[in-house]
Write an enzyme that holds these catalytic residues in place. Structure first.
Site, PDB file in Angstrom:
ATOM      1  N   GLU A 214       0.888  -1.172   0.000  1.00 13.75           N
ATOM      2  CA  GLU A 214       0.000   0.000   0.000  1.00 13.75           C
ATOM      3  C   GLU A 214       0.916   1.209   0.000  1.00 13.75           C
ATOM      4  OE1 GLU A 214      -2.989  -1.090  -0.277  1.00 13.75           O
ATOM      5  OE2 GLU A 214      -2.578  -3.115   0.453  1.00 13.75           O
TER       6      GLU A 214
ATOM      7  N   CYS B 297      -1.948   9.495   2.371  1.00 10.26           N
ATOM      8  CA  CYS B 297      -1.635   8.923   1.060  1.00 10.26           C
ATOM      9  C   CYS B 297      -2.658   9.386   0.021  1.00 10.26           C
ATOM     10  CB  CYS B 297      -1.615   7.409   1.139  1.00 10.26           C
ATOM     11  SG  CYS B 297      -3.119   6.700   1.802  1.00 10.26           S
TER      12      CYS B 297
HETATM   13  P1  NAD Z   1       8.415   4.697   4.429  1.00  8.84           P
HETATM   14  O1  NAD Z   1       8.341   3.943   3.173  1.00  8.84           O
HETATM   15  O2  NAD Z   1       9.546   5.607   4.641  1.00  8.84           O
HETATM   16  O3  NAD Z   1       8.447   3.699   5.686  1.00  8.84           O
HETATM   17  C1  NAD Z   1       7.438   2.719   5.887  1.00  8.84           C
HETATM   18  C2  NAD Z   1       8.030   1.596   6.707  1.00  8.84           C
HETATM   19  O4  NAD Z   1       9.017   0.908   5.953  1.00  8.84           O
HETATM   20  C3  NAD Z   1       8.712   2.048   7.988  1.00  8.84           C
HETATM   21  O5  NAD Z   1       8.414   1.133   9.002  1.00  8.84           O
HETATM   22  C4  NAD Z   1      10.173   2.042   7.618  1.00  8.84           C
HETATM   23  O6  NAD Z   1      11.042   1.858   8.724  1.00  8.84           O
HETATM   24  C5  NAD Z   1      10.238   0.867   6.694  1.00  8.84           C
HETATM   25  N1  NAD Z   1      11.332   0.915   5.726  1.00  8.84           N
HETATM   26  C6  NAD Z   1      11.923   2.006   5.176  1.00  8.84           C
HETATM   27  N2  NAD Z   1      12.843   1.634   4.259  1.00  8.84           N
HETATM   28  C7  NAD Z   1      12.823   0.274   4.223  1.00  8.84           C
HETATM   29  C8  NAD Z   1      13.521  -0.701   3.460  1.00  8.84           C
HETATM   30  N3  NAD Z   1      14.437  -0.361   2.548  1.00  8.84           N
HETATM   31  N4  NAD Z   1      13.232  -2.008   3.669  1.00  8.84           N
HETATM   32  C9  NAD Z   1      12.291  -2.372   4.557  1.00  8.84           C
HETATM   33  N5  NAD Z   1      11.611  -1.481   5.325  1.00  8.84           N
HETATM   34  C10 NAD Z   1      11.870  -0.179   5.159  1.00  8.84           C
HETATM   35  O7  NAD Z   1       7.013   5.446   4.590  1.00  8.84           O
HETATM   36  P2  NAD Z   1       6.626   6.608   5.628  1.00  8.84           P
HETATM   37  O8  NAD Z   1       7.414   7.830   5.266  1.00  8.84           O
HETATM   38  O9  NAD Z   1       6.700   6.087   7.025  1.00  8.84           O
HETATM   39  O10 NAD Z   1       5.083   6.820   5.328  1.00  8.84           O
HETATM   40  C11 NAD Z   1       4.584   7.766   4.428  1.00  8.84           C
HETATM   41  C12 NAD Z   1       4.314   7.098   3.110  1.00  8.84           C
HETATM   42  O11 NAD Z   1       3.329   6.083   3.293  1.00  8.84           O
HETATM   43  C13 NAD Z   1       3.711   8.039   2.074  1.00  8.84           C
HETATM   44  O12 NAD Z   1       4.300   7.769   0.846  1.00  8.84           O
HETATM   45  C14 NAD Z   1       2.245   7.668   2.058  1.00  8.84           C
HETATM   46  O13 NAD Z   1       1.593   7.976   0.863  1.00  8.84           O
HETATM   47  C15 NAD Z   1       2.309   6.207   2.301  1.00  8.84           C
HETATM   48  N6  NAD Z   1       1.044   5.708   2.828  1.00  8.84           N
HETATM   49  C16 NAD Z   1       0.306   4.845   2.059  1.00  8.84           C
HETATM   50  C17 NAD Z   1      -0.929   4.402   2.511  1.00  8.84           C
HETATM   51  C18 NAD Z   1      -1.775   3.463   1.719  1.00  8.84           C
HETATM   52  O14 NAD Z   1      -2.593   2.765   2.322  1.00  8.84           O
HETATM   53  N7  NAD Z   1      -1.657   3.383   0.408  1.00  8.84           N
HETATM   54  C19 NAD Z   1      -1.408   4.833   3.740  1.00  8.84           C
HETATM   55  C20 NAD Z   1      -0.618   5.702   4.494  1.00  8.84           C
HETATM   56  C21 NAD Z   1       0.607   6.120   4.040  1.00  8.84           C
HETATM   57  C1  SIN Z   2      -4.133   7.367   4.560  1.00 13.77           C
HETATM   58  O1  SIN Z   2      -4.234   6.140   4.727  1.00 13.77           O
HETATM   59  O2  SIN Z   2      -3.016   7.956   4.533  1.00 13.77           O
HETATM   60  C2  SIN Z   2      -5.360   8.185   4.392  1.00 13.77           C
HETATM   61  C3  SIN Z   2      -6.569   7.412   4.193  1.00 13.77           C
HETATM   62  C4  SIN Z   2      -7.630   8.394   3.806  1.00 13.77           C
HETATM   63  O3  SIN Z   2      -7.818   9.391   4.518  1.00 13.77           O
HETATM   64  O4  SIN Z   2      -8.231   8.200   2.755  1.00 13.77           O
END
Ligand code: NAD
Ligand code: SIN
Length: 471
Positions: free
Chosen positions: A230, A264
């Site tokens: 995700e 996201c």
């Molecule tokens: P991130 O990718 O930096 O980190 C997510 C997780 O992965 C953390 O636990 C981190 O420690 C781990 N991680 C980082 N690098 C890694 C690697 N190389 N190998 C394995 N694990 C690793 O994400 P973030 O900055 O914590 O979160 C924000 C991002 O998440 C945004 O891009 C947002 O759009 C996305 N997001 C997506 C959804 C969805 O459901 N589609 C929901 C919320 C947030």
């Molecule tokens: C998110 O998972 O980052 C947001 C979900 C939403 O508000 O639609």
């Protein structure tokens, strides 16, 4: 690594909130591996009741959990409360989803036999969480995974480990065996070690596309493992043929700036019909100038808090400057009132004239605005991204929505609603770089168990009617 610590600080104040040594992926996976078969052997009703108790534990601790999430992420207390409510609601939604998506089915077959479709858990699943919803989003993987009979090793974001640790404490307080839900404290290195661990059966990830793509590559040689990604979005909101500019401006501001833009599904790009441009931008300027940015507990309540840390605020500032230097025209600058803290005021920038607009997810309160005079071109601009998570149309015209729905590429397509605020009661996921076709929320049940088909008869009976010599 063993002598290293993860330290969580409050974005709004810089105060240290929580610290703990980094954990060890080998130890956590071994504990989960040892425990999962016993959990899987329990009847579904037992696991469901245990998770219902978990919901009650969270209910009882709701104030403390809300306060912790607000402090650790910087989000306003009202929003953190909503996150805790989502954690509680997830249990009943997931029980219903399990029955709907993965229930046992029997089909009668000829000669007294039958065919059964049942689902089995994968085994040990790793869960990697993001910082923006540090409890709700990992919980959205963990509850369905536990319900299906898996054991889980959960690594919360290194930016929000305290909320992750509290979540794990709540599962255990409810009676989920210690071995079945393990907490791995750590950062990217521990995430990598967990993802590469030979004894996990899959990985459920919520985070950035940058990390998700790396995980996708790492899993390329492991078709035997389930991988659910995700990821982020570069989400468009299109405003076209609408009489109510005031409401349109509210929907745009909610889409772009809720959670300080750290969703996201946040709208990153506003594509607006030329004849509505001046009125809409005027309304948006008025509205955003009234938005209260403040610390989580402030009174009056803020609309949004800081972004997660100073590094994120620095990167967003650089991204805004890069847009300006490449042809963007500031409608509202990205202001950072306190140099040492990551509070940012909502920013808007017109990028209509910009050649080669960058297709990046700017994970903060920056809205790029594009003026356009043709609806098909508006859809083409909206689709001009490698991502495909959410998209909204604000319009009074059903026929435009039909065209939008048919042609837009996204997993969430809304009409006269914000791009964000996705329901846990529906599938949630994106296409392109937003996911790998394993949507979460209601459809999480699908990736937490695999179907097994069995042709069964109470007694063995067989004959070969053709192709045998007389014997
Ligand atoms: P991130 O990718 O930096 O980190 C997510 C997780 O992965 C953390 O636990 C981190 O420690 C781990 N991680 C980082 N690098 C890694 C690697 N190389 N190998 C394995 N694990 C690793 O994400 P973030 O900055 O914590 O979160 C924000 C991002 O998440 C945004 O891009 C947002 O759009 C996305 N997001 C997506 C959804 C969805 O459901 N589609 C929901 C919320 C947030
Ligand atoms: C998110 O998972 O980052 C947001 C979900 C939403 O508000 O639609």
């Amino acid at each position: 690594m063993a002598d290293q610590e993860i330290v969580s600080t409050e974005p709004a104040t810089g105060a240290v909130l929580w610290r703990r040594p980094v954990g060890n992926a080998d130890a956590e996976v071994a504990a989960a591996r040892a425990a999962w078969a016993g959990w899987a052997a329990r009847p579904f009703a037992y696991r469901a009741e245990t998770l219902r108790r978990f919901a009650n534990v969270v209910r009882a601790k709701a104030d403390a959990f809300t306060d912790l999430i607000a402090r650790e992420t910087g989000k306003p207390i009202w929003e953190a409360r909503g996150e805790v409510e989502s954690v509680i609601a997830k249990v009943e939604i997931s029980i219903a989803a399990y029955a709907d998506r993965t229930a046992q089915r029997r089909v009668d077959a000829p000669m007294g036999s039958r065919m059964a479709v049942r689902h089995k858990p994968h085994g040990v699943l790793a869960v990697l969480g993001p910082y923006n919803f540090p409890a709700h989003l990992p919980n959205g993987h963990i509850v369905p995974a536990l319900l299906a009979g898996n054991a889980v090793v959960f690594k919360p974001s290194e930016k929000t480990p305290a909320a992750g640790a509290m979540l794990v404490d709540c599962y255990r307080a409810a009676g989920v065996p210690e071995g079945c839900v393990r907490l791995l404290v750590g950062g990217a290195a521990e995430g990598k070690a967990l993802a590469a661990h030979p004894d996990i059966d899959g990985l459920l990830f919520t985070g950035s596309a940058h990390t998700g793509l790396a995980l996708n590559r790492a899993f390329a040689d492991h078709p035997e493992k389930i991988l659910a990604l995700e990821m982020g979005g570069n989400n468009p909101i299109v405003v076209w043929d609408t009489p109510d500019i005031h409401t349109a401006a509210i929907l745009v501001a909610q889409s772009a700036f809720t959670s300080a833009g750290q969703r996201c599904t946040a709208a990153r790009r506003l594509i607006v019909e030329g004849r509505l441009y001046d009125a809409l931008i005027d309304q948006l300027k008025r509205l955003t100038s009234r938005i209260i940015v403040g610390e989580p507990h402030a009174d009056p309540a803020p609309f949004m808090g800081p972004v997660i840390d100073n590094e994120a605020a620095d990167q967003l500032t650089e991204s805004f400057l890069a847009l300006l230097m490449n042809g963007g025209r500031a409608i509202r600058h990205l202001e950072r009132p306190i140099e040492a803290r990551p509070f940012l005021y909502p920013a808007m920038i017109d990028v209509t004239a910009m050649q080669n607009r960058p297709d990046l997810e700017l994970f903060g309160p920056i809205l790029q605005v594009i003026r356009c005079d043709d609806f098909d071109e508006a859809i083409a601009i909206a689709n001009d991204t490698r991502y495909g998570l959410s998209a909204s149309l604000i319009s009074q015209t059903p026929a435009l929505y039909d065209r939008f729905w048919a042609n837009i590429r996204a997993g969430v397509v809304n009409w006269n609603k914000p791009t964000n605020g996705a329901s846990s009661g529906a599938p949630f996921g994106g296409i392109g770089w937003s996911g790998n076709h394993r949507p979460s929320a209601y459809y999480a049940a699908d990736y937490c168990a695999y179907p097994v088909v069995s042709n069964e008869a109470e007694a063995a009976r067989a004959s070969i009617g053709i192709g045998l010599r007389d014997g």
